[in-house]
Design a protein around this motif. Structure first.
Motif, mmCIF file in Angstrom:
data_model
loop_
_atom_site.group_PDB
_atom_site.id
_atom_site.type_symbol
_atom_site.label_atom_id
_atom_site.label_comp_id
_atom_site.label_asym_id
_atom_site.label_seq_id
_atom_site.Cartn_x
_atom_site.Cartn_y
_atom_site.Cartn_z
ATOM 1 N N VAL A 265 49.107 33.258 32.858
ATOM 2 C CA VAL A 265 47.805 33.766 33.291
ATOM 3 C C VAL A 265 46.704 32.718 33.200
ATOM 4 C CG1 VAL A 265 45.958 35.415 32.723
ATOM 5 C CG2 VAL A 265 48.328 36.198 32.897
ATOM 6 N N PRO A 266 46.563 31.961 32.109
ATOM 7 C CA PRO A 266 45.486 30.950 32.054
ATOM 8 C C PRO A 266 45.571 29.942 33.201
ATOM 9 C CG PRO A 266 46.372 31.317 29.865
ATOM 10 C CD PRO A 266 47.286 32.032 30.817
ATOM 11 N N ALA A 267 46.780 29.509 33.542
ATOM 12 C CA ALA A 267 46.931 28.547 34.627
ATOM 13 C C ALA A 267 46.551 29.169 35.972
ATOM 14 C CB ALA A 267 48.373 28.031 34.668
ATOM 15 N N TYR A 268 46.924 30.436 36.166
ATOM 16 C CA TYR A 268 46.594 31.123 37.420
ATOM 17 C C TYR A 268 45.072 31.287 37.557
ATOM 18 C CZ TYR A 268 47.067 34.316 41.362
ATOM 19 O OH TYR A 268 46.984 34.890 42.623
ATOM 20 N N LEU A 269 44.436 31.695 36.472
ATOM 21 C CA LEU A 269 42.986 31.870 36.505
ATOM 22 C C LEU A 269 42.285 30.557 36.807
ATOM 23 C CD1 LEU A 269 42.492 34.230 33.408
ATOM 24 C CD2 LEU A 269 42.379 34.870 35.823
ATOM 25 N N GLU A 270 42.762 29.491 36.212
ATOM 26 C CA GLU A 270 42.135 28.186 36.428
ATOM 27 C C GLU A 270 42.300 27.716 37.866
ATOM 28 O OE1 GLU A 270 42.254 23.598 34.664
ATOM 29 O OE2 GLU A 270 43.486 25.177 33.752
ATOM 30 N N GLN A 271 43.474 27.976 38.448
ATOM 31 C CA GLN A 271 43.737 27.474 39.796
ATOM 32 C C GLN A 271 43.094 28.321 40.887
ATOM 33 O OE1 GLN A 271 47.772 26.385 40.510
ATOM 34 N NE2 GLN A 271 47.555 26.267 42.735
ATOM 35 N N PHE A 272 43.064 29.655 40.705
ATOM 36 C CA PHE A 272 42.654 30.520 41.814
ATOM 37 C C PHE A 272 41.360 31.299 41.575
ATOM 38 C CE2 PHE A 272 47.336 30.188 42.284
ATOM 39 C CZ PHE A 272 47.349 29.551 43.516
ATOM 40 N N ASP A 273 40.911 31.397 40.341
ATOM 41 C CA ASP A 273 39.662 32.094 40.006
ATOM 42 C C ASP A 273 39.589 33.494 40.642
ATOM 43 O OD1 ASP A 273 37.161 32.463 38.840
ATOM 44 O OD2 ASP A 273 36.099 31.648 40.574
ATOM 45 N N PRO A 274 40.571 34.357 40.391
ATOM 46 C CA PRO A 274 40.561 35.706 40.991
ATOM 47 C C PRO A 274 39.615 36.646 40.250
ATOM 48 C CG PRO A 274 42.409 35.519 39.507
ATOM 49 C CD PRO A 274 41.741 34.171 39.499
ATOM 50 N N LEU A 275 39.305 37.756 40.887
ATOM 51 C CA LEU A 275 38.644 38.866 40.204
ATOM 52 C C LEU A 275 39.684 39.520 39.314
ATOM 53 C CD1 LEU A 275 36.228 40.861 39.873
ATOM 54 C CD2 LEU A 275 37.178 42.134 41.812
ATOM 55 N N LEU A 276 39.416 39.608 38.016
ATOM 56 C CA LEU A 276 40.392 40.106 37.053
ATOM 57 C C LEU A 276 40.094 41.572 36.747
ATOM 58 C CD1 LEU A 276 42.802 39.335 35.308
ATOM 59 C CD2 LEU A 276 41.227 38.507 33.564
ATOM 60 N N LEU A 277 41.062 42.443 37.043
ATOM 61 C CA LEU A 277 40.842 43.884 36.966
ATOM 62 C C LEU A 277 41.797 44.551 35.980
ATOM 63 C CD1 LEU A 277 40.475 44.662 40.789
ATOM 64 C CD2 LEU A 277 38.642 44.397 39.115
ATOM 65 N N ARG A 278 41.310 45.616 35.345
ATOM 66 C CA ARG A 278 42.119 46.456 34.462
ATOM 67 C C ARG A 278 41.701 47.901 34.669
ATOM 68 N NH1 ARG A 278 38.841 44.968 28.845
ATOM 69 N NH2 ARG A 278 36.960 46.128 29.413
ATOM 70 N N GLN A 279 42.581 48.826 34.300
ATOM 71 C CA GLN A 279 42.245 50.243 34.452
ATOM 72 C C GLN A 279 41.125 50.646 33.505
ATOM 73 O OE1 GLN A 279 42.892 53.117 32.381
ATOM 74 N NE2 GLN A 279 42.104 54.489 33.964
ATOM 75 N N SER A 280 41.227 50.224 32.240
ATOM 76 C CA SER A 280 40.198 50.497 31.235
ATOM 77 C C SER A 280 40.401 49.519 30.089
ATOM 78 C CB SER A 280 40.293 51.937 30.719
ATOM 79 O OG SER A 280 41.484 52.110 29.975
ATOM 80 N N ALA A 281 39.511 49.549 29.116
ATOM 81 C CA ALA A 281 39.646 48.658 27.965
ATOM 82 C C ALA A 281 40.956 48.888 27.234
ATOM 83 C CB ALA A 281 38.467 48.852 27.017
ATOM 84 N N ASN A 282 41.450 50.119 27.230
ATOM 85 C CA ASN A 282 42.692 50.439 26.523
ATOM 86 C C ASN A 282 43.922 49.810 27.172
ATOM 87 O OD1 ASN A 282 41.432 51.981 24.545
ATOM 88 N ND2 ASN A 282 41.552 53.860 25.762
ATOM 89 N N SER A 283 43.833 49.499 28.450
ATOM 90 C CA SER A 283 45.006 48.952 29.144
ATOM 91 C C SER A 283 45.108 47.438 29.018
ATOM 92 C CB SER A 283 44.981 49.352 30.620
ATOM 93 O OG SER A 283 43.818 48.876 31.258
ATOM 94 N N ALA A 284 44.136 46.811 28.386
ATOM 95 C CA ALA A 284 44.190 45.354 28.183
ATOM 96 C C ALA A 284 43.541 45.011 26.848
ATOM 97 C CB ALA A 284 43.500 44.634 29.323
ATOM 98 N N LYS A 285 44.005 45.655 25.802
ATOM 99 C CA LYS A 285 43.422 45.462 24.476
ATOM 100 C C LYS A 285 43.641 44.038 23.980
ATOM 101 C CE LYS A 285 43.471 50.133 22.521
ATOM 102 N NZ LYS A 285 44.047 51.007 21.472
ATOM 103 N N ASN A 286 42.582 43.491 23.363
ATOM 104 C CA ASN A 286 42.662 42.195 22.687
ATOM 105 C C ASN A 286 43.058 41.049 23.614
ATOM 106 O OD1 ASN A 286 42.126 43.528 20.170
ATOM 107 N ND2 ASN A 286 44.304 44.101 20.060
ATOM 108 N N LYS A 287 42.781 41.210 24.905
ATOM 109 C CA LYS A 287 43.043 40.126 25.839
ATOM 110 C C LYS A 287 41.759 39.319 26.032
ATOM 111 C CE LYS A 287 47.144 41.824 26.325
ATOM 112 N NZ LYS A 287 48.280 41.197 25.609
ATOM 113 N N PRO A 288 41.816 38.000 25.913
ATOM 114 C CA PRO A 288 40.600 37.175 25.890
ATOM 115 C C PRO A 288 40.074 36.824 27.274
ATOM 116 C CG PRO A 288 42.499 35.785 25.562
ATOM 117 C CD PRO A 288 43.032 37.191 25.692
ATOM 118 N N TYR A 289 39.951 37.820 28.145
ATOM 119 C CA TYR A 289 39.541 37.552 29.515
ATOM 120 C C TYR A 289 38.363 38.440 29.904
ATOM 121 C CZ TYR A 289 44.203 35.452 29.473
ATOM 122 O OH TYR A 289 45.304 34.714 29.145
#
Length: 359
Positions: A265-289
């Motif tokens: 994921v870090p490499a993908y974000l750096e290369q493509f700079d996408p809009l990063l989406l999640r359903q809610s805070a509970n679906s991506a807990k403790n993720k540093p994004y």
């Protein structure tokens, strides 16, 4: 039958722009009211109409709640509660479950502010008590009413729609039930079986009764075909949605659907700079994004999107396990923000045919 139409259009079909273009094409003397639920969409409609139509007093953009207060509650309130006036709008009150349908306290707080949670019910009662005087008055003020994001309406709002359908006003609604992730009143019990995507059933019932003509518009200018087809696959064939056709023929060095391992994921974000989406805070807990929730992204368009899936979305990808309707609608919103590419974070592909992206 009055001119009542619903255009059910896919994500990226330029639904809002269609309303703007209709306003541009309308004769200068045509009196037009444009309604929508969210403040963001109201602002966007005002901006587009001002830039493309210019100053035309005969065209008004109004929020749904303002519409109910201004045209139903304020002018005809004495038919239900004499000697009372509206002093404001109470957006936050909880349902008044211990107040009867006839009780003043059900609809107004102690400061005479009308409660949002029962506003449409009050407007319906006033309309009936006044023998539809509010609707009759509307027909003298406006020739045409447009409703954008019609799938957001629910409960007693549908009763208001029924009354508008019987008025001598051209009623044109646009929306997409696949994007039914918001409601004007989530706590309303009236017509609960028609909430969210199920409003499609209500619309089709009105068409069977001869009160509404439905047209499906299935061309997207936003999403590439593989993205559009994947978004279509989120819904069972029983919905009878017309398959989406993409008008987007642009090509880049990274197009289509991809799975991404969490370690990449870090490499993908750096290369493509996408809009990063999640359903809610509970679906991506403790993720540093820096995430945006699916529902909040509604209305946006981005070149690339990356999605952090829920466990149910993972099961859908890995084994084609069907998503519940509301979850499918939210995932549809997330996927269809993308023009060129959608990446989904998934460590174990299961039976998914979607290829992995590697750094």
């Amino acid at each position: 039958m009055p001119d009542n139409q619903l255009t059910l259009a896919v994500a990226g079909a330029r639904k809002t722009q269609g309303i703007v273009e209709a306003c541009v094409a309308a004769p200068p003397q045509e009196r037009i009211l444009v309604l929508t639920y969210t403040t963001a969409n109201q602002d966007e409609l005002r901006r587009r109409i001002a830039s493309q139509v210019g100053l035309r007093p005969a065209i008004e953009v109004m929020g749904w709640f303002t519409f109910l207060i201004r045209h139903f509650v304020k002018p005809a309130l004495p038919f239900v509660y004499s000697g009372v006036r509206v002093t404001g709008f109470d957006f936050d009150s909880m349902p008044q479950q211990y107040a009867s349908n006839d009780a003043y306290e059900r609809y107004f707080n102690s400061e005479a502010q009308v409660r949002r949670v029962h506003l449409a019910q009050l407007a319906t009662r006033i309309s009936d008590a006044s023998q539809n005087a509010a609707v009759a008055c509307l027909s003298r003020i406006y020739d045409t009413i447009y409703i954008d994001e019609a799938q957001d309406l629910c409960g007693y709002d549908l009763e208001i729609l029924l009354r508008l359908m019987k008025a001598p006003i051209a009623l044109h609604m646009v929306g997409d039930v696949r994007q039914a992730v918001l409601l004007t009143n989530e706590r309303e019990k009236k017509h609960k079986r028609y909430q969210y995507m199920k409003i499609w059933d209500w619309f089709r019932e009105q068409q069977k009764k001869g009160q509404l003509h439905i047209e499906q518009r299935a061309e997207t200018w936003r999403c590439r075909q593989e993205i559009a087809s994947f978004a279509d696959s989120l819904f069972d064939a029983s919905w009878a949605f017309t398959p989406t056709t993409s008008i987007n023929t642009a090509c880049t060095d990274h197009d289509g659907l991809f799975l991404v391992h969490e370690t990449d994921v870090p490499a993908y974000l750096e290369q493509f700079d996408p809009l990063l989406l999640r359903q809610s805070a509970n679906s991506a807990k403790n993720k540093p994004y820096d995430f945006m929730n699916f529902r909040v992204s509604k209305g946006l368009s981005r070149l690339r999107v990356m999605i952090w899936p829920t466990s149910n979305i993972c099961k859908f990808l890995q084994s084609s396990t069907r998503l519940e309707d509301r979850a499918a609608a939210e995932f549809y919103v997330a996927v269809t923000r993308a023009e060129q590419s959608v990446a989904i974070v998934l460590n174990t592909p299961g039976e998914s045919p979607i290829p992995y992206w590697r750094p």
